[in-house]
Design a protein around this motif. Structure first.
Motif, PDB file in Angstrom:
ATOM      1  N   PHE A 113       0.942  -1.267   0.035  1.00 41.17           N
ATOM      2  CA  PHE A 113      -0.009   0.318  -0.005  1.00 41.17           C
ATOM      3  C   PHE A 113       0.827   1.331   0.001  1.00 41.17           C
ATOM      4  O   PHE A 113       0.757   2.248  -0.824  1.00 41.17           O
ATOM      5  N   THR A 116       2.639   1.732  -3.539  1.00 40.75           N
ATOM      6  CA  THR A 116       1.663   1.958  -4.720  1.00 40.75           C
ATOM      7  C   THR A 116       0.977   3.602  -4.558  1.00 40.75           C
ATOM      8  O   THR A 116       0.786   3.889  -5.416  1.00 40.75           O
ATOM      9  N   GLY A 117       0.998   3.657  -3.281  1.00 35.30           N
ATOM     10  CA  GLY A 117       0.456   5.029  -3.018  1.00 35.30           C
ATOM     11  C   GLY A 117       1.320   6.201  -3.262  1.00 35.30           C
ATOM     12  O   GLY A 117       0.849   6.979  -3.887  1.00 35.30           O
ATOM     13  N   ASP A 138      -6.226   8.531  -4.632  1.00 32.56           N
ATOM     14  CA  ASP A 138      -6.210   7.234  -4.253  1.00 32.56           C
ATOM     15  C   ASP A 138      -4.795   6.937  -3.930  1.00 32.56           C
ATOM     16  O   ASP A 138      -4.761   5.875  -3.119  1.00 32.56           O
ATOM     17  N   SER A 142      -4.044   4.733  -0.073  1.00 36.93           N
ATOM     18  CA  SER A 142      -3.184   3.841  -0.180  1.00 36.93           C
ATOM     19  C   SER A 142      -2.146   4.211   1.106  1.00 36.93           C
ATOM     20  O   SER A 142      -1.485   3.129   1.761  1.00 36.93           O
TER      21      SER A 142
END
Length: 188
Positions: A113, A116-117, A138, A142
């Protein structure tokens, strides 16, 4: 997305539209199972980890059998045997120690998380795409989820997987029930 659903419903076979109630029942059952998984998140986490371990053991057996069906290719044989042994070891660890495995899986999910965030936020800021605020949002969500999981780790490892699986079951149940209700319109 709505147009794709309309095309699917318009082209659905008549036998599918007659049994729309089964899809609604399946969707409701999945949603109820999701609520139960959230309510008993620790138990759902342990059940999911053990189930994953059993699946890995079954995959190890299948890969091991496939290794012997590859006649004449020694390198492929050893790679498949090595892969089967690795799958079996991971499967046994997941089945034998589900609590520790759940904590380790949660740690991997937390880092996933976070990474990717950060990548989503960076991509949105430097790619000059339209609607970058959605990618930034988003990414922020994340990063927040990853930070939340890391801040309470290892305790979050005991309930996080069950919570995520429960939420996923609820959303999939709603989607399947909506599909069934959409197919109901074909019977009229």
């Amino acid at each position: 997305m709505e147009q794709q659903f309309d095309v699917f419903v318009a082209e659905a076979p008549s036998s599918l539209s007659v049994h729309w109630g089964w899809l609604v029942a399946l969707g409701v059952a999945l949603a109820v199972l999701g609520v139960l998984a959230i309510w008993r998140a620790r138990t759902a986490t342990l059940v999911y980890v053990v189930f994953l371990g059993v699946l890995l053991l079954a995959a190890a057996l299948a890969v091991f059998v496939a290794a012997f069906s590859l006649t004449g290719y020694w390198t492929a044989f050893f790679i498949h045997v090595l892969w089967a042994v690795l799958l079996a070891i991971i499967g046994v660890v997941l089945v034998a120690r589900p609590t520790t495995s759940a904590e380790a899986i949660t740690l991997v999910i937390a880092f996933y998380f976070l990474v990717t965030g950060i990548i989503d936020i960076g991509f949105a800021l430097f790619s000059h795409i339209r609607g970058e605020w959605l990618s930034i949002f988003d990414g922020v969500v994340s990063v927040a989820l990853g930070a939340l999981l890391l801040s309470g780790w290892p305790v979050t490892g005991l309930w996080a997987i069950g919570l995520f699986v429960g939420i996923d079951l609820i959303l999939r149940g709603i989607a399947i029930a909506a599909l069934g209700l959409g197919l109901q319109s074909l019977t009229r």
